[in-house]
Design a protein around this motif. Structure first.
Motif, PDB file in Angstrom:
ATOM      1  N   ALA A 217       7.558  48.489  18.325  1.00 26.54           N
ATOM      2  CA  ALA A 217       7.456  48.938  19.713  1.00 26.54           C
ATOM      3  C   ALA A 217       7.868  50.405  19.755  1.00 26.54           C
ATOM      4  O   ALA A 217       9.040  50.737  19.576  1.00 26.54           O
ATOM      5  CB  ALA A 217       8.339  48.094  20.622  1.00 26.54           C
ATOM      6  N   LEU A 218       6.899  51.291  19.986  1.00 20.87           N
ATOM      7  CA  LEU A 218       7.150  52.730  19.963  1.00 20.87           C
ATOM      8  C   LEU A 218       7.553  53.227  21.350  1.00 20.87           C
ATOM      9  O   LEU A 218       7.045  52.720  22.362  1.00 20.87           O
ATOM     10  CB  LEU A 218       5.904  53.473  19.482  1.00 20.87           C
ATOM     11  CG  LEU A 218       5.455  53.124  18.056  1.00 20.87           C
ATOM     12  CD1 LEU A 218       4.088  53.706  17.757  1.00 20.87           C
ATOM     13  CD2 LEU A 218       6.475  53.617  17.049  1.00 20.87           C
ATOM     14  N   PRO A 219       8.438  54.217  21.419  1.00 18.04           N
ATOM     15  CA  PRO A 219       8.930  54.693  22.726  1.00 18.04           C
ATOM     16  C   PRO A 219       7.824  55.197  23.641  1.00 18.04           C
ATOM     17  O   PRO A 219       7.843  54.914  24.848  1.00 18.04           O
ATOM     18  CB  PRO A 219       9.890  55.835  22.333  1.00 18.04           C
ATOM     19  CG  PRO A 219      10.292  55.525  20.927  1.00 18.04           C
ATOM     20  CD  PRO A 219       9.114  54.879  20.293  1.00 18.04           C
ATOM     21  N   ALA A 220       6.845  55.945  23.104  1.00 17.66           N
ATOM     22  CA  ALA A 220       5.805  56.537  23.941  1.00 17.66           C
ATOM     23  C   ALA A 220       4.529  55.692  23.992  1.00 17.66           C
ATOM     24  O   ALA A 220       3.799  55.736  24.982  1.00 17.66           O
ATOM     25  CB  ALA A 220       5.466  57.946  23.439  1.00 17.66           C
ATOM     26  N   LEU A 221       4.270  54.923  22.931  1.00 19.37           N
ATOM     27  CA  LEU A 221       2.998  54.198  22.839  1.00 19.37           C
ATOM     28  C   LEU A 221       3.135  52.708  23.160  1.00 19.37           C
ATOM     29  O   LEU A 221       2.133  52.023  23.296  1.00 19.37           O
ATOM     30  CB  LEU A 221       2.399  54.367  21.438  1.00 19.37           C
ATOM     31  CG  LEU A 221       2.106  55.812  21.012  1.00 19.37           C
ATOM     32  CD1 LEU A 221       1.552  55.838  19.593  1.00 19.37           C
ATOM     33  CD2 LEU A 221       1.127  56.464  21.984  1.00 19.37           C
ATOM     34  N   GLY A 222       4.352  52.214  23.258  1.00 17.39           N
ATOM     35  CA  GLY A 222       4.557  50.807  23.569  1.00 17.39           C
ATOM     36  C   GLY A 222       4.407  49.906  22.351  1.00 17.39           C
ATOM     37  O   GLY A 222       4.364  50.369  21.207  1.00 17.39           O
TER      38      GLY A 222
END
Length: 353
Positions: free
Chosen positions: A289-294
């Motif tokens: 789960a990436l901070p900017a990409l979800g």
């Protein structure tokens, strides 16, 4: 991993309405084997399922240690039952309140003549493995230990190192995971594996001996943590042999949790090289789960030098962004000597609802 059938139930969490007393009135009790102990992460079993159990050890007091779906169970053997071999054909007849099997290959049998009987004594290695796999997990961390037993720790830092170095680090993680320790010992004895690398594997750092196992009850604080750690490793090795899968869990970089699975597909005759040999096919699955990409999942399928990549993202904007930069992915593959044979980008169904 291969998912369980929809009507499969875990032996640790679900049961049936049929009680053990009902079983004893409907089934010949001389053929019933009750489970006295089972692993924390028990395999999925169904009532009526037929399976094969491998006898790992005879523990005395009519108790057997058996391997069922590569998991260790202790079964209570009915009085007077003769084991026809070290392999038992069983049927699951009850999951609750006690996991119970029915012996399918004869139950009580006429024992062989005394002059043809063979005294069975399990090897030291067999007793060693039995002890490891049956060591109970205690305390508040028992459930957590069972849940993470199949995952190996991942040590990467994608934020600091280039892809080439990350690939080497991942390769080192696999080599030093302990899953291939025995193979590395064999290679070392043949001069093919460095001693220094062997010393970095988990088994080489433990101090367990058969004497320590025999005295385990007297030295619980010293021996039991090592028994549990080594038991986890053995279970991972058994899972790896059955599933051809290695699972990792850890940080891709500080603060970024990631799960990775590497799996070899079964060989198929239609996938052949010029020499009429099967081409190995590898699947790598990655979720994070990436901070900017979800949230995002990636599956990479490698067949020879051809690569198929599929992305599943929680956010449609992220899916669009991946499609826009598909050419960069293709160029990167070509630079590495690979061919991007297919690219699929979709949105997670749960996120789209």
């Amino acid at each position: 991993m291969i998912p369980s059938l929809p009507n499969a139930v875990s032996t640790a969490s679900q049961g049936t309405a049929q009680t053990l007393n009902q079983l004893r009135t409907s089934v010949d009790t001389s053929r019933l084997l009750e489970a006295l102990s089972q692993p924390d992460s028990a395999p999925s079993l169904m009532v009526g399922e037929l399976l094969t159990a491998k006898v790992a050890d005879q523990l005395g007091n009519n108790q057997l240690a058996v391997l069922i779906k590569n998991a260790l169970f202790t079964l209570s053997l009915p009085q007077g039952t003769h084991l026809p071999s070290d392999t038992l054909n069983l049927k699951v007849v009850s999951l609750s309140p006690t996991l119970t099997f029915q012996l399918q290959d004869g139950g009580k049998e006429t024992p062989p003549p005394q002059d043809s009987s063979v005294a069975v004594k399990l090897s030291t290695a067999s007793r060693y493995l039995t002890t490891l796999l049956s060591t109970p997990r205690e305390g508040a961390n028992a459930a957590e230990a069972g849940a993470t037993a199949k995952h190996l720790p991942l040590q990467l830092d994608a934020g600091e190192h280039p892809p080439e170095q990350l690939a080497k680090q991942l390769q080192l993680n696999v080599k030093q995971s302990g899953l291939f320790y025995e193979s590395h010992l064999k290679d070392f004895s043949n001069g093919l594996h460095p001693l220094e690398q062997l010393k970095q594997e988990p088994q080489a750092k433990l101090t367990l001996t058969m004497q320590a196992l025999d005295e385990g009850q007297k030295n619980n604080n010293v021996v039991k943590p090592q028994l549990q750690e080594l038991g986890h490793l053995v279970q991972r090795q058994l899972d790896g042999l059955e599933q051809r899968t290695v699972q990792f869990q850890g940080l891709a970089w500080p603060g970024q949790l990631m799960e990775m699975q590497i799996q070899q597909e079964p060989m198929e005759n239609e996938r052949q090289g010029d020499g009429q040999e099967d081409i190995p096919v590898w699947n790598t699955s990655l979720s994070l789960a990436l901070p900017a990409l979800g949230g995002m999942g990636v599956r990479v399928r490698l067949v020879g030098q051809s690569v198929q990549v599929s992305f599943k993202a929680d956010d449609e904007d992220t899916s669009q962004l991946i499609r826009q930069h598909a050419a960069r992915l293709r160029d990167g593959m070509e630079a590495a000597g690979l061919t991007l044979a297919g690219l699929a980008v979709s949105q997670n169904e749960s996120a789209a609802e």
